[in-house]
Design a protein around this motif. Structure first.
Motif, PDB file in Angstrom:
ATOM      1  N   LEU A   1      38.556  54.882  38.378  1.00 44.69           N
ATOM      2  CA  LEU A   1      37.444  54.684  39.314  1.00 44.69           C
ATOM      3  C   LEU A   1      36.651  53.449  38.903  1.00 44.69           C
ATOM      4  O   LEU A   1      36.625  53.079  37.732  1.00 44.69           O
ATOM      5  N   ASP A   2      35.983  52.866  39.879  1.00 44.39           N
ATOM      6  CA  ASP A   2      35.100  51.739  39.579  1.00 44.39           C
ATOM      7  C   ASP A   2      33.786  52.270  39.029  1.00 44.39           C
ATOM      8  O   ASP A   2      32.881  52.612  39.795  1.00 44.39           O
ATOM      9  N   VAL A   3      33.729  52.354  37.728  1.00 44.19           N
ATOM     10  CA  VAL A   3      32.468  52.751  37.071  1.00 44.19           C
ATOM     11  C   VAL A   3      31.967  51.466  36.417  1.00 44.19           C
ATOM     12  O   VAL A   3      32.242  51.187  35.261  1.00 44.19           O
TER      13      VAL A   3
ATOM     14  N   GLY B   1      29.380  36.648  45.770  1.00 37.12           N
ATOM     15  CA  GLY B   1      28.646  37.910  45.683  1.00 37.12           C
ATOM     16  C   GLY B   1      28.942  38.705  44.426  1.00 37.12           C
ATOM     17  O   GLY B   1      28.136  39.523  43.986  1.00 37.12           O
ATOM     18  N   ARG B   2      30.114  38.456  43.817  1.00 35.23           N
ATOM     19  CA  ARG B   2      30.508  39.273  42.678  1.00 35.23           C
ATOM     20  C   ARG B   2      29.907  38.798  41.358  1.00 35.23           C
ATOM     21  O   ARG B   2      30.196  39.378  40.314  1.00 35.23           O
ATOM     22  N   VAL B   3      29.035  37.778  41.402  1.00 37.59           N
ATOM     23  CA  VAL B   3      28.325  37.420  40.165  1.00 37.59           C
ATOM     24  C   VAL B   3      27.520  38.624  39.672  1.00 37.59           C
ATOM     25  O   VAL B   3      27.246  38.769  38.489  1.00 37.59           O
TER      26      VAL B   3
ATOM     27  N   LEU C   1      40.146  45.605  31.958  1.00 37.70           N
ATOM     28  CA  LEU C   1      39.533  44.269  32.028  1.00 37.70           C
ATOM     29  C   LEU C   1      39.858  43.647  33.365  1.00 37.70           C
ATOM     30  O   LEU C   1      41.033  43.608  33.753  1.00 37.70           O
ATOM     31  N   LYS C   2      38.866  43.125  34.017  1.00 36.47           N
ATOM     32  CA  LYS C   2      39.179  42.498  35.297  1.00 36.47           C
ATOM     33  C   LYS C   2      38.249  41.329  35.526  1.00 36.47           C
ATOM     34  O   LYS C   2      37.214  41.250  34.848  1.00 36.47           O
ATOM     35  N   HIS C   3      38.579  40.456  36.417  1.00 40.90           N
ATOM     36  CA  HIS C   3      39.820  40.366  37.187  1.00 40.90           C
ATOM     37  C   HIS C   3      40.561  39.182  36.611  1.00 40.90           C
ATOM     38  O   HIS C   3      40.025  38.068  36.663  1.00 40.90           O
TER      39      HIS C   3
ATOM     40  N   VAL D   1      44.507  46.038  31.968  1.00 39.02           N
ATOM     41  CA  VAL D   1      44.018  44.799  32.580  1.00 39.02           C
ATOM     42  C   VAL D   1      44.328  44.845  34.070  1.00 39.02           C
ATOM     43  O   VAL D   1      45.398  45.312  34.464  1.00 39.02           O
ATOM     44  N   MET D   2      43.396  44.378  34.889  1.00 36.81           N
ATOM     45  CA  MET D   2      43.646  44.260  36.331  1.00 36.81           C
ATOM     46  C   MET D   2      43.765  42.781  36.706  1.00 36.81           C
ATOM     47  O   MET D   2      42.904  41.975  36.336  1.00 36.81           O
ATOM     48  N   ALA D   3      44.829  42.446  37.414  1.00 36.95           N
ATOM     49  CA  ALA D   3      44.995  41.050  37.849  1.00 36.95           C
ATOM     50  C   ALA D   3      44.089  40.780  39.045  1.00 36.95           C
ATOM     51  O   ALA D   3      43.744  41.694  39.798  1.00 36.95           O
ATOM     52  N   SER D   4      43.718  39.532  39.201  1.00 33.50           N
ATOM     53  CA  SER D   4      42.766  39.191  40.264  1.00 33.50           C
ATOM     54  C   SER D   4      43.476  38.849  41.571  1.00 33.50           C
ATOM     55  O   SER D   4      44.669  38.552  41.599  1.00 33.50           O
ATOM     56  N   PHE D   5      42.700  38.847  42.629  1.00 30.03           N
ATOM     57  CA  PHE D   5      43.223  38.566  43.972  1.00 30.03           C
ATOM     58  C   PHE D   5      43.639  37.101  44.162  1.00 30.03           C
ATOM     59  O   PHE D   5      44.532  36.795  44.928  1.00 30.03           O
ATOM     60  N   ASN D   6      42.890  36.207  43.507  1.00 27.04           N
ATOM     61  CA  ASN D   6      43.015  34.779  43.811  1.00 27.04           C
ATOM     62  C   ASN D   6      44.344  34.193  43.351  1.00 27.04           C
ATOM     63  O   ASN D   6      44.983  34.718  42.448  1.00 27.04           O
TER      64      ASN D   6
ATOM     65  N   ALA E   1      25.257  46.795  43.778  1.00 28.15           N
ATOM     66  CA  ALA E   1      26.613  46.869  44.322  1.00 28.15           C
ATOM     67  C   ALA E   1      27.555  47.568  43.348  1.00 28.15           C
ATOM     68  O   ALA E   1      27.383  47.475  42.144  1.00 28.15           O
ATOM     69  N   TRP E   2      28.545  48.248  43.876  1.00 26.90           N
ATOM     70  CA  TRP E   2      29.600  48.912  43.100  1.00 26.90           C
ATOM     71  C   TRP E   2      29.107  50.065  42.243  1.00 26.90           C
ATOM     72  O   TRP E   2      29.641  50.318  41.169  1.00 26.90           O
ATOM     73  N   ALA E   3      28.069  50.733  42.697  1.00 23.34           N
ATOM     74  CA  ALA E   3      27.712  51.995  42.047  1.00 23.34           C
ATOM     75  C   ALA E   3      28.186  53.068  43.021  1.00 23.34           C
ATOM     76  O   ALA E   3      27.810  53.041  44.192  1.00 23.34           O
TER      77      ALA E   3
ATOM     78  N   GLY F   1      27.965  41.665  45.555  1.00 27.31           N
ATOM     79  CA  GLY F   1      29.153  42.491  45.327  1.00 27.31           C
ATOM     80  C   GLY F   1      30.362  41.918  46.052  1.00 27.31           C
ATOM     81  O   GLY F   1      30.347  40.757  46.495  1.00 27.31           O
ATOM     82  N   GLU F   2      31.400  42.747  46.180  1.00 30.56           N
ATOM     83  CA  GLU F   2      32.646  42.245  46.757  1.00 30.56           C
ATOM     84  C   GLU F   2      32.468  41.874  48.230  1.00 30.56           C
ATOM     85  O   GLU F   2      31.730  42.520  48.967  1.00 30.56           O
ATOM     86  N   ALA F   3      33.152  40.814  48.629  1.00 28.42           N
ATOM     87  CA  ALA F   3      33.146  40.351  50.020  1.00 28.42           C
ATOM     88  C   ALA F   3      31.723  40.086  50.503  1.00 28.42           C
ATOM     89  O   ALA F   3      31.394  40.330  51.657  1.00 28.42           O
TER      90      ALA F   3
HETATM   91  C1  BGC Z   1      38.134  45.306  43.693  1.00 34.80           C
HETATM   92  C2  BGC Z   1      38.318  45.805  42.272  1.00 34.80           C
HETATM   93  C3  BGC Z   1      38.305  47.300  42.243  1.00 34.80           C
HETATM   94  C4  BGC Z   1      39.359  47.822  43.184  1.00 34.80           C
HETATM   95  C5  BGC Z   1      39.495  49.330  43.174  1.00 34.80           C
HETATM   96  C6  BGC Z   1      39.027  46.003  44.688  1.00 34.80           C
HETATM   97  O1  BGC Z   1      38.669  45.708  45.989  1.00 34.80           O
HETATM   98  O2  BGC Z   1      38.362  43.914  43.712  1.00 34.80           O
HETATM   99  O3  BGC Z   1      37.305  45.266  41.462  1.00 34.80           O
HETATM  100  O4  BGC Z   1      38.487  47.764  40.937  1.00 34.80           O
HETATM  101  O5  BGC Z   1      39.037  47.398  44.506  1.00 34.80           O
HETATM  102  O6  BGC Z   1      38.436  49.956  43.769  1.00 34.80           O
END
Ligand code: BGC
Length: 733
Positions: free
Chosen positions: A113-115, A171-173, A210-212, A254-259, A428-430, A491-493
């Motif tokens: 989960l995104d904690v 936004g993700r800063v 670890l991301k992203h 580790v999570m790879a990034s979208f970019n 964001a992301w809580a 946050g994201e997007a």
């Molecule tokens: C986000 C990640 C997140 C994943 C799972 C993605 O949209 O970029 O940071 O961990 O969703 O919720």
């Protein structure tokens, strides 16, 4: 530290030897709950249709009222799911039971989960917390979140986010530790220690992710998901180190990034995944894609179709497919057709099973009712920590004529819709908080017994209520205006092309100031803002970020002077949006920014930020003197006197930067190397000493080699990245 015993490793191998190809691939498949019901399009598209107006809200609600949540129980039973996203203990136990008791091999599920900054007890967003420069605090808050979430069965946090981010439009800063590589590396290491502990009591810890990975924060023009391109030296010197530090600290995943990075999406990037992460760094854990990212490789135009995307991702070292099902649909055929070697599947399955083994899931797959109930009511100790973290994350940006702290018995007009919004404090992301636990700024005023009246007037969106404004301006002896951004604006997007105060909030401040009473602005936001106008006109500004469930109490402590502000900025604040990206550690040009016309600057915004990295005032003042830099063999010993010259106690973050004056590639004008805290009573002076390892003065070249070059260095020490004492020193290695 992620490390398996020999016995655990042997168990993993034994299990692997009994698995079919389908079962191994099943481990590589991550599902999230999906909403199913009487609609023909995927749920994600339904949301898009709602967002872009194709589907009216009433229609959407009607569809949702009959929809059901699918947790993929059947696939779990068949061994076709290795990991899932779930939020509560009951569901967790149910699914884990299916995996352990009803699947052929009884392999438990990883539940992620995104904690990001707290589970039930939400603490400050990362960019705020990073500004405390306190590694112990980073660790303590992470440990608190791990305990709470594991009590619900969540054994994998998609955190920490350690992307260096230098463009406040992105936004993700909000989610990460800011613009500086060294601070981000310390943050990353501490978070791993807090989340993973030593696994001696698995019910208290989780696997970190670890991301992203990597360079997501370098997305062009701050637009989310955008391309990132850079010279290898920049990748090695700026963006990779936080990941490396965390891998060395024992991160399990580790999570790879979208970019894409230099033309290759990080999801299928052999250089970053196979060569650097799993090769050079010998990362022993697992790699997961970001959500739907494998499918998106077709959009990137790097894969012809989903089959091709799956083949490329697996071969690049992507162990888990988050959300697309491409691995379970396509990898078996890909192995049979010789496109993906069996060894790739074996390696991925082994890495995944190893994480499960290390987490103790084979021995203790379930959450007991006692554990599940342990954090039902947020423990006092957790609330106290969230409050402490909140108080210490607040940054005082301006305080003309000592307007702050305020005397809470004075008549205060509290203004701004954000001040009363409990749901806006978490940022964001809580995902797992409860509104009943949230303390708004207005609640904080009540709890502190302040003499105030509340006037909403306006928020980040919507109109300004003129009548309320006039009343507010007339009533109080002093005005506290809470302004900023809603949680949804970062946050994201949530990239923005204009990062000044949104809506009518500037007008609100102008009109309040015109009333002639002193005005203090409290900022609630998830990114640096462009505050040039406010910095000139508003006499006092406190950056309060999104501080979590204890926000209101934390703000009241600092505003009313129970605690002096000690936070520093983990990210520079520009004067104008057009200066982005702006960061202190930039390479120099041949024409460094200055007053002259032909220097590297903007005609309308100069070259400097409004508030630089590391900046933050206190209710007292600190003076620096007596800088001494001594060559002590392998280290430079750096000492400085820091004196509290004001009349109140305070805590200063002493920052040490270096500059390599001449090198074989252009080096940054300053780089943070270390920092230390000094708590000083009025009039007190302390000599602060920091040691810089000489081999920490090198850099990576474009071949990815770390080089140490003899020559002149400048050592800077100060209370922010701009205002420093300095001394030159010749260094030989
Ligand atoms: C986000 C990640 C997140 C994943 C799972 C993605 O949209 O970029 O940071 O961990 O969703 O919720």
């Amino acid at each position: 530290m992620y490390r398996l015993t020999d016995a655990q490793r042997a168990r993993v191998r034994e299990l692997l030897s009994r698995m079919t190809l389908e079962e191994k691939i099943g481990q590589m498949n991550q599902e999230s709950m999906s909403i199913v019901g009487g609609f023909d399009v995927p749920f994600e598209e339904l949301i898009e249709m709602l967002t872009d107006g194709r589907l009216p809200k009433e229609e959407f609600d009607k569809i949702m009222s009959t929809a059901k949540t699918d947790y993929h129980e059947d696939e779990v039973r068949e061994g076709l799911v290795g990991s899932l996203m779930v939020q509560d203990a009951e569901k967790y136990n149910e699914l884990q039971h299916i995996a352990v008791e009803e699947s052929r091999l009884g392999i438990p599920l990883l539940i992620g989960l995104d904690v990001i900054h707290g589970f039930r007890t939400v603490y400050p967003i990362a960019i705020a917390e990073a500004g405390t420069f306190d590694e112990k605090l980073f660790q303590r808050t992470a440990a608190m979140a791990a305990k709470e979430s594991r009590s619900q069965g969540i054994n994998w946090h998609f955190a920490p986010m350690v992307d260096v981010a230098r463009d406040a439009r992105w936004g993700r800063v909000s989610e990460g530790p800011g613009e500086d590589t060294r601070l981000a590396s310390r943050f990353a290491r501490a978070k791993i220690q807090g989340l993973q502990g030593d696994m001696s009591s698995p019910e208290n810890y989780v696997a970190a992710c670890l991301k992203h990975y990597v360079a997501y924060g370098a997305c062009e023009s701050g637009r989310d998901y955008n391309t990132a391109s850079m010279a290898p030296a920049q990748l090695y010197n700026v963006y990779l180190p936080p990941f490396r530090a965390a891998v060395e600290a024992g991160a399990a995943t580790v999570m790879a990034s979208f970019n894409d990075l230099n033309g290759v999406p990080c999801t299928v990037n052999r250089l970053t995944l196979r060569q650097i992460l799993k090769g050079e760094w010998k990362f022993p854990g697992l790699v997961v894609s970001d959500a739907n990212a494998i499918r998106e490789c077709v959009n990137h135009g790097i894969a012809a179709d989903q089959y091709d995307a799956g083949v490329q991702a697996a071969n690049a070292g992507m162990d888990i497919d988050m959300g697309t099902r491409i691995y379970i649909k396509e990898l078996k055929r890909a192995v049979e057709e010789g496109k993906v070697p069996l060894s790739v599947i074996d390696e991925a399955a082994e890495r995944i099973l190893s994480v499960k083994m290390w987490l103790g899931l084979f021995e203790h797959p379930y959450v007991s009712p006692e554990l599940a109930a342990r954090y039902e009511t947020l423990p006092e100790a957790h609330l106290a920590l969230a409050r402490e973290a909140g108080e210490r994350s607040i940054v005082l940006l301006k305080n003309e004529n000592g307007l702050l702290p305020l005397d809470k018995s004075k008549k205060i007009s509290l203004v701004g819709k954000l001040a009363a919004e409990r749901t806006e404090v978490v940022g964001a992301w809580a995902l797992s908080w409860r509104e009943s636990d949230c303390v708004s700024i207005q609640d904080g005023f009540d709890n502190a017994g302040a003499n105030y009246r509340y006037f909403p007037c306006c928020g980040p969106e919507g109109e300004l209520d003129q009548a309320q404004l006039e009343e507010a301006a007339a009533w109080g002896d002093v005005i506290v205006a809470v302004v900023g951004e809603t949680t949804a604006m970062s946050g994201e997007a949530s990239s923005k092309a204009d990062i000044t105060l949104p809506g009518k909030q500037r007008e609100l401040l102008e009109k309040l100031l015109a009333g002639g009473k002193p005005v203090a602005a409290l900022l609630m936001n998830g990114r640096p803002l462009a505050l040039e106008w406010e910095s000139v006109h508003v006499p006092a500004i406190l950056e309060c970020w999104h501080l979590g469930v204890q926000m209101g109490n934390a703000v009241a402590s600092v505003l009313f002077g129970d605690r002096a502000p000690e936070g520093k900025l983990a990210s520079s604040f520009p004067r104008m949006t057009g200066q982005c990206p702006i960061y202190y550690s930039h390479p120099n040009t041949g024409r460094p920014g200055g007053k002259g016309k032909f220097t590297s600057r903007y005609l309308d915004a100069g070259w400097e930020p409004l508030y630089p990295f590391g900046y933050g005032l206190s209710y007292t003042e600190f003076a620096y003197d007596g800088l001494e830099v001594k060559d002590a063999g392998d280290t430079l010993m750096v000492s400085v006197d820091v004196r509290n010259t004001g009349s109140r106690p305070g805590v200063e973050t002493v920052q040490l930067y270096t500059r390599d004056v001449t090198a074989s590639i252009v080096r940054p004008v300053k780089e943070l190397k270390d920092f230390a805290k000094a708590a000083l009573a009025p009039g007190e002076q302390k000599r602060v000493t920091m040691a810089v390892q000489k081999n920490d003065l090198g850099f990576f070249n474009d071949a990815g080699q770390y080089v140490l070059e003899d020559g002149k260095f400048i050592v800077y020490v100060g209370g922010n990245s701009r205002d420093c004492l300095s001394q030159e020193i010749e260094v030989t290695f």
